[in-house]
Design a protein around this motif. Structure first.
Motif, PDB file in Angstrom:
ATOM      1  N   VAL A 176      85.305  43.167  58.579  1.00 29.47           N
ATOM      2  CA  VAL A 176      86.257  42.943  57.521  1.00 29.47           C
ATOM      3  C   VAL A 176      87.417  42.615  58.135  1.00 29.47           C
ATOM      4  N   MET A 177      88.098  43.451  58.991  1.00 32.52           N
ATOM      5  CA  MET A 177      89.328  43.332  59.672  1.00 32.52           C
ATOM      6  C   MET A 177      89.415  41.695  60.393  1.00 32.52           C
ATOM      7  N   LEU A 178      88.482  41.599  60.910  1.00 30.33           N
ATOM      8  CA  LEU A 178      88.407  40.067  61.852  1.00 30.33           C
ATOM      9  C   LEU A 178      88.581  39.150  60.683  1.00 30.33           C
ATOM     10  N   VAL A 179      87.746  39.251  59.628  1.00 30.01           N
ATOM     11  CA  VAL A 179      87.949  37.928  58.779  1.00 30.01           C
ATOM     12  C   VAL A 179      89.514  38.079  58.104  1.00 30.01           C
ATOM     13  N   CYS A 195      85.120  37.610  48.280  1.00 27.16           N
ATOM     14  CA  CYS A 195      84.781  36.919  49.172  1.00 27.16           C
ATOM     15  C   CYS A 195      84.855  37.622  50.432  1.00 27.16           C
ATOM     16  N   MET A 196      85.703  38.562  50.789  1.00 24.94           N
ATOM     17  CA  MET A 196      85.833  39.365  52.002  1.00 24.94           C
ATOM     18  C   MET A 196      84.522  39.917  52.085  1.00 24.94           C
ATOM     19  N   THR A 197      83.586  40.721  51.061  1.00 23.31           N
ATOM     20  CA  THR A 197      82.564  41.296  51.182  1.00 23.31           C
ATOM     21  C   THR A 197      81.643  40.264  51.901  1.00 23.31           C
ATOM     22  N   SER A 198      81.620  39.124  51.170  1.00 28.68           N
ATOM     23  CA  SER A 198      80.340  38.193  51.752  1.00 28.68           C
ATOM     24  C   SER A 198      80.601  37.759  53.149  1.00 28.68           C
ATOM     25  N   ALA A 199      82.053  37.348  53.413  1.00 26.43           N
ATOM     26  CA  ALA A 199      82.205  36.739  54.836  1.00 26.43           C
ATOM     27  C   ALA A 199      81.964  38.119  55.769  1.00 26.43           C
ATOM     28  N   PHE A 248      86.334  50.725  52.406  1.00 21.41           N
ATOM     29  CA  PHE A 248      85.837  52.101  51.867  1.00 21.41           C
ATOM     30  C   PHE A 248      84.469  52.348  51.534  1.00 21.41           C
ATOM     31  N   SER A 249      83.914  51.481  50.866  1.00 28.14           N
ATOM     32  CA  SER A 249      82.420  51.730  50.414  1.00 28.14           C
ATOM     33  C   SER A 249      81.709  50.252  49.798  1.00 28.14           C
ATOM     34  N   GLY A 250      80.679  50.122  50.656  1.00 27.79           N
ATOM     35  CA  GLY A 250      79.690  49.165  50.120  1.00 27.79           C
ATOM     36  C   GLY A 250      79.439  49.538  48.508  1.00 27.79           C
TER      37      GLY A 250
END
Length: 540
Positions: free
Chosen positions: A386-389, A350-354, A179-181
């Motif tokens: 994001v979707m790949l992670v 974690c999702m943000t970082s990855a 959605f948004s950083g």
């Protein structure tokens, strides 16, 4: 060179770049991501990923069964001290090189393309594994929370149900990230206060509600061995040199992921100082808060019918057993809910970082399908990354569907071996990725151009201590956690195997083959995304 001069002139006449953008330009990148994160937000994401409401709860059983209370009460502060030293060495590096590539960018800068390639993949493997493990832990505690409040729900427990909740957690965390950083910055700010206030509430409940507390002698001297090694002995060399180190996974896993401050540095204001402080401060405050929380758990361990500490019950049921026995269903459910919510905050961080690491590594062409993973959405976030992670996190956690009972049919002791294996992959991948640039910075010595935040001459011993600690823990976490996971044991069964070495060593082998056969011919390290003439304007 008229075109280059024109480019520099046009850029120089454009609105003045900030100090952060100029620093990034010197490193070869133009500002693509939104730089809307404050120093507090940068600290907040690492603090959220460390998440004492996640690791202290989900891996408590690992420390408790492997060594007993001493592995936690003494092991936590000792290992946390070593991790803080690691954090100081990384703070110095991010101050000099505040880029989203973070760890791998440092390695490529200091050691060349090969160092960058292997570091980047280790870091990416670790970040995906930690995302998967935290999301699965969150799902487990959501299930525990509802089960505590509903006997009917508890009766229908299954690993399949937990896995489905895990998939929902991954999906929600992905949607928030896409959605948004800036939204993620806000969420992480809220997460800090949830962790601080939530941990305080839990400690106060455990201090004032239980009718009985264990003694200081129990908390700081009690030893036992539920690992299956050495026939349960606590006086052999095996106990001290194998079992207790297994218990230290609790600390090493909980206090990790702080490289997020580096991955978000391109989105942080005054990054050369703010990201550096974000790393070491998130470790320091998490170490203090986590130790207080864990001591509260140990003091609240209930007694069994014989009037002695119910070590077997806690060993099999983990922290949930402590809460339900000492607090009752209502308050136990509240404590579990506070933890589950904290773990969800941790999952999103974690999702943000990855995803940022995936974006940065793809930006430099290191991941198959790089153009897709480095593409930004309209909100200027790497939505595809994001979707790949999320998808890879789900795939590597599939073995968690396999039930592993190291007890008996009459007294089952269900151990999430697959979960601990994913945890081990996270620890090994992340910390080995940290080791390479830390070692390279030590080797370069005084020729290293330090940033605004640095360790001065102390780097000479700090970096070496960090390298040795990481090397030692990496060896332990590829070993089988229970004897039945050893292929040479008479009771060996594949379901007991710690598959961390299969994933990590197998990945390293494949990466080596790929590097020698192909990647070394085209991967040259970080690629510049900005006209060199623009860099010359600011350097001149």
């Amino acid at each position: 060179m008229p075109e280059a001069n024109e480019s520099a002139h046009e850029r120089h006449d454009s609105p003045q770049l900030t100090d952060d953008e100029q620093h990034l330009a010197r490193l070869g990148y133009k500002q693509e991501l939104n730089r809307t994160w404050s120093g507090f937000s940068n600290f907040a994401i690492s603090f959220s990923i460390i998440s004492i409401l996640a690791g202290c709860f989900t891996t408590f059983g690992q420390g408790f069964n492997n060594g007993g209370p001493v592995a936690i009460s003494w092991g936590w502060p000792i290992i946390a001290g070593f991790i803080l030293i690691i954090g100081f060495t990384m703070s110095e590096l991010v101050s000099a090189y505040p880029t989203s590539g973070g760890i791998y960018w440092w390695a490529a800068k200091l050691g060349g393309p090969a160092a960058g390639f292997f570091t980047g993949w280790l870091n990416l493997i670790g970040l995906v594994a930690v995302t998967a493990s935290v999301a699965y832990g969150c799902a487990t505690f959501i299930d525990l929370t509802i089960s505590t409040w509903s006997e009917g729900f508890a009766a229908d427990y299954s690993l399949t149900r937990v896995f489905l909740i895990f998939l929902v957690v991954l999906a929600l965390a992905s949607l928030l990230n896409i959605f948004s950083g800036h939204l993620m910055a806000i969420i992480n700010n809220v997460s800090v206060w949830w962790h601080v206030v939530g941990a305080l509430v839990i400690v106060l409940i455990l201090v004032f509600v239980p009718d009985y507390h264990q003694s200081f002698g129990y908390v700081f001297t009690e030893r036992f061995n539920n690992s299956g090694y050495s026939d349960g002995s606590t006086s052999t060399a095996t106990y001290w040199l194998l079992v207790v180190p297994f218990g230290l996974l609790l600390t090493q896993y909980t206090i990790t992921g702080f490289d997020a401050s580096a991955h978000l540095s391109e989105e942080t204001s005054a990054a050369s100082s703010a990201a550096a402080k974000g790393i070491w401060q998130s470790i320091f405050y998490s170490a203090i808060g986590g130790w207080i929380l864990l001591l509260a758990f140990l003091f609240a361990v209930p007694n069994g019918p014989d009037g002695l500490p119910d070590n077997a019950g806690v060993g099999g049921g983990g922290v949930a057993y402590i809460f339900t026995s000492a607090l009752g269903a209502g308050l136990a459910g509240l404590v579990l809910f506070i933890s589950a919510a904290g773990q969800f905050f941790c999952t999103t961080a974690c999702m943000t970082s990855a995803s940022r690491m995936t974006f940065a590594f793809s930006r430099d062409g290191a991941i198959p399908g790089s153009r897709l993973w480095s593409r930004l959405s309209g909100a200027r976030v790497p939505a595809n990354a994001v979707m790949l992670v999320a998808v890879v996190s789900a795939l590597i956690t599939l073995p968690a569907l396999i039930e592993v009972n190291i007890g008996t049919e009459a007294e089952p002791l269900i151990v999430p071996t697959a979960f601990y294996a994913v945890v081990s992959v996270a620890v090994i991948g992340l910390y080995l990725a940290f080791l390479i640039p830390i070692w390279l910075r030590w080797r370069i010595g005084d020729r290293f151009e330090v940033g605004a935040w640095n360790n001065g001459r102390k780097y000479k011993w700090m970096n070496l201590v960090a390298v040795v600690e990481i090397a030692i823990i990496s060896v332990y976490f590829v070993l089988p956690f229970v004897p039945q996971g050893n292929p040479f044991n008479d009771d060996f069964s594949p379901k007991f195997v710690n598959y961390a070495p299969v994933l990590t060593l197998g990945a390293l082998l494949l990466l080596t083959i790929w590097w020698q056969a192909s990647a070394k011919n085209w991967f040259t390290g970080p690629k510049s995304t900005i006209d060199q003439a623009v860099v010359d304007v600011f350097d001149g």
